[in-house]
Design a protein around this motif. Structure first.
Motif, PDB file in Angstrom:
ATOM      1  N   ALA A 200      14.441   2.642  -4.723  1.00 21.93           N
ATOM      2  CA  ALA A 200      13.436   2.915  -5.751  1.00 21.93           C
ATOM      3  C   ALA A 200      12.035   2.605  -5.230  1.00 21.93           C
ATOM      4  O   ALA A 200      11.084   3.364  -5.447  1.00 21.93           O
ATOM      5  CB  ALA A 200      13.728   2.105  -7.007  1.00 21.93           C
ATOM      6  N   GLN A 201      11.897   1.474  -4.526  1.00 20.97           N
ATOM      7  CA  GLN A 201      10.590   1.105  -3.990  1.00 20.97           C
ATOM      8  C   GLN A 201      10.118   2.082  -2.925  1.00 20.97           C
ATOM      9  O   GLN A 201       8.927   2.393  -2.835  1.00 20.97           O
ATOM     10  CB  GLN A 201      10.642  -0.303  -3.407  1.00 20.97           C
ATOM     11  N   ASN A 202      11.044   2.547  -2.105  1.00 22.20           N
ATOM     12  CA  ASN A 202      10.679   3.442  -1.006  1.00 22.20           C
ATOM     13  C   ASN A 202      10.404   4.863  -1.462  1.00 22.20           C
ATOM     14  O   ASN A 202       9.690   5.609  -0.781  1.00 22.20           O
ATOM     15  CB  ASN A 202      11.793   3.460   0.054  1.00 22.20           C
ATOM     16  N   THR A 203      10.976   5.255  -2.611  1.00 24.50           N
ATOM     17  CA  THR A 203      10.883   6.648  -3.051  1.00 24.50           C
ATOM     18  C   THR A 203       9.789   6.869  -4.084  1.00 24.50           C
ATOM     19  O   THR A 203       8.979   7.793  -3.954  1.00 24.50           O
ATOM     20  CB  THR A 203      12.232   7.107  -3.631  1.00 24.50           C
ATOM     21  N   VAL A 261      12.634  12.913 -11.556  1.00 22.44           N
ATOM     22  CA  VAL A 261      12.263  13.791 -10.449  1.00 22.44           C
ATOM     23  C   VAL A 261      13.514  14.189  -9.691  1.00 22.44           C
ATOM     24  O   VAL A 261      14.310  13.327  -9.294  1.00 22.44           O
ATOM     25  CB  VAL A 261      11.285  13.084  -9.491  1.00 22.44           C
ATOM     26  N   GLU A 262      13.713  15.487  -9.521  1.00 27.43           N
ATOM     27  CA  GLU A 262      14.810  16.003  -8.693  1.00 27.43           C
ATOM     28  C   GLU A 262      14.212  17.003  -7.717  1.00 27.43           C
ATOM     29  O   GLU A 262      13.871  18.131  -8.090  1.00 27.43           O
ATOM     30  CB  GLU A 262      15.889  16.669  -9.551  1.00 27.43           C
ATOM     31  N   GLY A 263      14.066  16.574  -6.473  1.00 25.11           N
ATOM     32  CA  GLY A 263      13.442  17.437  -5.472  1.00 25.11           C
ATOM     33  C   GLY A 263      11.986  17.674  -5.822  1.00 25.11           C
ATOM     34  O   GLY A 263      11.202  16.738  -5.983  1.00 25.11           O
ATOM     35  N   ASP A 264      11.636  18.953  -5.973  1.00 28.12           N
ATOM     36  CA  ASP A 264      10.267  19.285  -6.358  1.00 28.12           C
ATOM     37  C   ASP A 264      10.182  19.692  -7.826  1.00 28.12           C
ATOM     38  O   ASP A 264       9.237  20.359  -8.241  1.00 28.12           O
ATOM     39  CB  ASP A 264       9.713  20.409  -5.462  1.00 28.12           C
ATOM     40  N   GLU A 265      11.175  19.258  -8.619  1.00 27.09           N
ATOM     41  CA  GLU A 265      11.202  19.596 -10.041  1.00 27.09           C
ATOM     42  C   GLU A 265      11.166  18.341 -10.903  1.00 27.09           C
ATOM     43  O   GLU A 265      11.642  17.276 -10.499  1.00 27.09           O
ATOM     44  CB  GLU A 265      12.468  20.393 -10.389  1.00 27.09           C
ATOM     45  N   ALA A 345      16.587   3.908 -10.576  1.00 29.13           N
ATOM     46  CA  ALA A 345      16.613   5.297 -10.099  1.00 29.13           C
ATOM     47  C   ALA A 345      17.893   6.002 -10.550  1.00 29.13           C
ATOM     48  O   ALA A 345      18.950   5.372 -10.634  1.00 29.13           O
ATOM     49  CB  ALA A 345      16.517   5.314  -8.573  1.00 29.13           C
ATOM     50  N   PRO A 346      17.812   7.322 -10.849  1.00 28.90           N
ATOM     51  CA  PRO A 346      16.666   8.224 -10.703  1.00 28.90           C
ATOM     52  C   PRO A 346      15.728   8.259 -11.913  1.00 28.90           C
ATOM     53  O   PRO A 346      14.917   9.177 -12.028  1.00 28.90           O
ATOM     54  CB  PRO A 346      17.343   9.576 -10.523  1.00 28.90           C
ATOM     55  N   GLN A 347      15.831   7.293 -12.813  1.00 29.07           N
ATOM     56  CA  GLN A 347      14.934   7.256 -13.965  1.00 29.07           C
ATOM     57  C   GLN A 347      13.497   7.016 -13.497  1.00 29.07           C
ATOM     58  O   GLN A 347      13.259   6.458 -12.422  1.00 29.07           O
ATOM     59  CB  GLN A 347      15.362   6.155 -14.936  1.00 29.07           C
ATOM     60  N   SER A 348      12.554   7.392 -14.345  1.00 26.42           N
ATOM     61  CA  SER A 348      11.147   7.314 -13.964  1.00 26.42           C
ATOM     62  C   SER A 348      10.403   6.183 -14.656  1.00 26.42           C
ATOM     63  O   SER A 348       9.215   5.987 -14.382  1.00 26.42           O
ATOM     64  CB  SER A 348      10.449   8.646 -14.265  1.00 26.42           C
ATOM     65  N   ALA A 349      11.062   5.449 -15.558  1.00 25.31           N
ATOM     66  CA  ALA A 349      10.365   4.367 -16.255  1.00 25.31           C
ATOM     67  C   ALA A 349      11.366   3.342 -16.776  1.00 25.31           C
ATOM     68  O   ALA A 349      12.528   3.663 -17.047  1.00 25.31           O
ATOM     69  CB  ALA A 349       9.541   4.916 -17.407  1.00 25.31           C
ATOM     70  N   ILE A 350      10.875   2.105 -16.910  1.00 21.43           N
ATOM     71  CA  ILE A 350      11.675   1.022 -17.465  1.00 21.43           C
ATOM     72  C   ILE A 350      10.759   0.105 -18.262  1.00 21.43           C
ATOM     73  O   ILE A 350       9.652  -0.209 -17.828  1.00 21.43           O
ATOM     74  CB  ILE A 350      12.415   0.236 -16.353  1.00 21.43           C
ATOM     75  N   LEU A 351      11.223  -0.305 -19.447  1.00 16.33           N
ATOM     76  CA  LEU A 351      10.447  -1.184 -20.315  1.00 16.33           C
ATOM     77  C   LEU A 351      10.926  -2.618 -20.138  1.00 16.33           C
ATOM     78  O   LEU A 351      12.123  -2.893 -20.238  1.00 16.33           O
ATOM     79  CB  LEU A 351      10.613  -0.760 -21.773  1.00 16.33           C
ATOM     80  N   GLY A 352       9.984  -3.527 -19.894  1.00 21.71           N
ATOM     81  CA  GLY A 352      10.322  -4.932 -19.738  1.00 21.71           C
ATOM     82  C   GLY A 352       9.903  -5.746 -20.952  1.00 21.71           C
ATOM     83  O   GLY A 352       8.745  -5.699 -21.365  1.00 21.71           O
ATOM     84  N   MET A 353      10.874  -6.460 -21.547  1.00 18.68           N
ATOM     85  CA  MET A 353      10.595  -7.406 -22.631  1.00 18.68           C
ATOM     86  C   MET A 353      10.481  -8.805 -22.032  1.00 18.68           C
ATOM     87  O   MET A 353      11.040  -9.081 -20.975  1.00 18.68           O
ATOM     88  CB  MET A 353      11.737  -7.385 -23.654  1.00 18.68           C
ATOM     89  N   HIS A 354       9.765  -9.692 -22.736  1.00 14.74           N
ATOM     90  CA  HIS A 354       9.576 -11.043 -22.222  1.00 14.74           C
ATOM     91  C   HIS A 354       9.723 -12.062 -23.338  1.00 14.74           C
ATOM     92  O   HIS A 354       9.987 -11.704 -24.490  1.00 14.74           O
ATOM     93  CB  HIS A 354       8.217 -11.142 -21.523  1.00 14.74           C
ATOM     94  N   SER A 378       7.040  -0.250 -16.158  1.00 14.90           N
ATOM     95  CA  SER A 378       6.953   0.204 -14.771  1.00 14.90           C
ATOM     96  C   SER A 378       7.338   1.675 -14.750  1.00 14.90           C
ATOM     97  O   SER A 378       8.322   2.074 -15.388  1.00 14.90           O
ATOM     98  CB  SER A 378       7.886  -0.604 -13.868  1.00 14.90           C
ATOM     99  N   TYR A 379       6.580   2.479 -14.020  1.00 15.99           N
ATOM    100  CA  TYR A 379       6.802   3.921 -14.080  1.00 15.99           C
ATOM    101  C   TYR A 379       6.501   4.574 -12.740  1.00 15.99           C
ATOM    102  O   TYR A 379       5.797   4.005 -11.892  1.00 15.99           O
ATOM    103  CB  TYR A 379       5.948   4.558 -15.182  1.00 15.99           C
ATOM    104  N   ASP A 380       7.043   5.763 -12.563  1.00 16.64           N
ATOM    105  CA  ASP A 380       6.845   6.544 -11.342  1.00 16.64           C
ATOM    106  C   ASP A 380       5.554   7.341 -11.488  1.00 16.64           C
ATOM    107  O   ASP A 380       5.498   8.325 -12.229  1.00 16.64           O
ATOM    108  CB  ASP A 380       8.043   7.468 -11.116  1.00 16.64           C
ATOM    109  N   HIS A 381       4.540   6.899 -10.768  1.00 15.59           N
ATOM    110  CA  HIS A 381       3.211   7.496 -10.895  1.00 15.59           C
ATOM    111  C   HIS A 381       3.163   8.918 -10.334  1.00 15.59           C
ATOM    112  O   HIS A 381       2.156   9.621 -10.502  1.00 15.59           O
ATOM    113  CB  HIS A 381       2.184   6.613 -10.178  1.00 15.59           C
ATOM    114  N   ARG A 382       4.243   9.352  -9.683  1.00 16.28           N
ATOM    115  CA  ARG A 382       4.266  10.733  -9.186  1.00 16.28           C
ATOM    116  C   ARG A 382       4.251  11.733 -10.328  1.00 16.28           C
ATOM    117  O   ARG A 382       3.695  12.826 -10.203  1.00 16.28           O
ATOM    118  CB  ARG A 382       5.516  10.965  -8.320  1.00 16.28           C
ATOM    119  N   ILE A 383       4.892  11.364 -11.455  1.00 16.08           N
ATOM    120  CA  ILE A 383       4.939  12.315 -12.574  1.00 16.08           C
ATOM    121  C   ILE A 383       4.351  11.749 -13.861  1.00 16.08           C
ATOM    122  O   ILE A 383       4.019  12.501 -14.776  1.00 16.08           O
ATOM    123  CB  ILE A 383       6.382  12.797 -12.843  1.00 16.08           C
TER     124      ILE A 383
END
Length: 410
Positions: A200-203, A261-265, A345-354, A378-383
């Motif tokens: 997830a960190q690398n992608t 995100v799946e490939g370029d879609e 992954a492959p999800q694009s976001a996760i909500l953190g409670m505290h 935390s979210y994938d800034h690509r999309i």
């Protein structure tokens, strides 16, 4: 007649498994359908039941071995098992009782011996430190040595004739004389978690945004209706169901947060399958609530409790963990004030409670104390743009701070 014990059919996409634990040893009697051995895959633990009554004749795959479907794990020599054969449980229980009685009898003796040691030291000149080993350690020192895996001969004794006392042992332990190191191979699950987190960190281009929520209204509802809720639905009313409902409403408003995100879609999901992170002895698992947006608070709480019980008992199934579109993790149960959760992954976001902390806040020009929680996305800034992430958190905040609207679907 011997019957082979074989690896069962493995879940789809799982090619092999690791022998995690044998519950029987060669020569033990077994009963049909009794769990013989646990097999660990990347996500779940599979139980292998005995195919027949008899005696476990041999074990072909030891703990730690990698096995594949239909591979032979061992063999059972079939035969009738007496009803009263409990593999020595009664004898062990009796032995435990005897040991307990012996321990009780020894306590007073040990205390008297330690008292004698103390009197000896008080009435005699302090001897020069000894290398130990010549005099037998006191009973309490021996117990400390056994509990901490310390060789008593390595401890300097200050008792009579260089005897190692309880104080000597405690000083040795606290002074760092014992520095044990244990090397344990990662479990399949822990290795898989590490692999997915690094992937997830690398992608993804991970970024985290924060907000805070006043949970006063939610806590008022829980306090007022928790007993009636549990009596009617048979499950406690927790905070997680409110967060799931609020997140699903926010995902409806900001569907890109629920995308992948799946490939370029970019794949947009017209439903919310929400993963709920559950901590277990084996590691973190994220079972999925299917169509969470359509579930009531009671249905959400029941499913969460069901999955948590399965996960902690090692009964979770691979299908329970697959296919989520969004995840929620609650570090607050461990006291976390703030964190940046990693994507599942492959999800694009996760909500953190505290954790919930009472803090002074300004409301309508007045300072009041309210139960506040920091939330993080935390979210994938690509999309997902920053605007979408911030507005998503604001939508969650507004839903939780006015839960009546949330429950009335307004």
């Amino acid at each position: 007649m011997s019957t082979e014990v074989k690896v069962p059919t493995l879940p789809e996409s799982v090619s092999d498994a690791t022998v995690a634990k044998w519950h029987k040893k060669a020569g033990d009697t077994v009963r049909r359908d009794e769990n013989l051995v646990d097999l660990e895959t990347d996500k779940v633990v599979l139980e292998v039941p005995a195919p027949a009554d008899g005696v476990l004749e041999s074990i072909s795959a030891e703990e730690g071995d990698t096995v594949t479907a239909d591979q032979v794990l061992g063999a059972i020599k079939e035969g009738e098992v007496p009803e009263d054969d409990q593999d020595g449980d009664d004898a062990e229980d009796a032995s435990s009782d005897d040991e307990a009685n012996d321990a009780d009898e020894k306590k007073s003796t040990d205390r008297k011996k330690d008292a004698d040691d103390d009197r000896d030291r008080a009435s005699s000149p302090a001897p020069a430190p000894s290398s130990g080993g010549d005099a037998r350690p006191s009973p309490s020192a021996r117990k400390l040595a056994a509990d901490n895996e310390i060789d008593p001969s390595s401890v300097e004794g200050t008792g009579r004739d260089g005897r190692v006392t309880k104080g000597d042992m405690l000083k040795h332990i606290s002074g760092g004389g014992s520095r044990p190191v244990e090397r344990v191979k990662m479990s399949r699950l822990r290795s898989r978690i590490a692999e997915r987190m690094k992937e997830a960190q690398n992608t993804a281009a991970i970024l985290t945004s924060f907000n805070e929520v006043d949970l006063h209204e939610v806590m008022q509802i829980r306090s007022k209706y928790k007993d009636a809720f549990q009596n009617k639905h048979g499950v406690k009313l927790g905070f997680m169901s409110f967060f799931v409902k609020a997140a699903c409403e926010a995902l409806d408003k900001h569907p890109v947060v629920n995308a992948a995100v799946e490939g370029d879609e970019i794949v947009y999901h017209g439903y919310q399958d929400v993963g709920i992170a559950v901590s277990t002895d084996r590691g973190l698992m994220v079972p999925v609530l299917r169509n969470a947006g359509q579930l009531s608070l009671a249905e959400i709480e029941r499913q969460i409790a069901h999955y948590a019980d399965k996960a902690r008992a090692g009964k979770i199934e691979l299908e329970d963990l697959q296919g989520g579109t969004f995840s929620i993790t609650n570090g607050g149960v461990f006291g976390s004030l703030l964190s940046t959760p990693l994507l599942n992954a492959p999800q694009s976001a996760i909500l953190g409670m505290h954790t919930i902390k009472e803090r002074p806040v300004a409301i309508d020009g007045e300072i009041v104390v309210r139960p506040m929680m920091y939330i993080a996305l935390s979210y994938d800034h690509r999309i997902i743009d920053g605007k979408d992430a911030v507005q998503f958190l604001v939508a969650v905040k507004e839903a939780l701070e006015d839960p009546a609207r949330l429950l009335l679907d307004l």
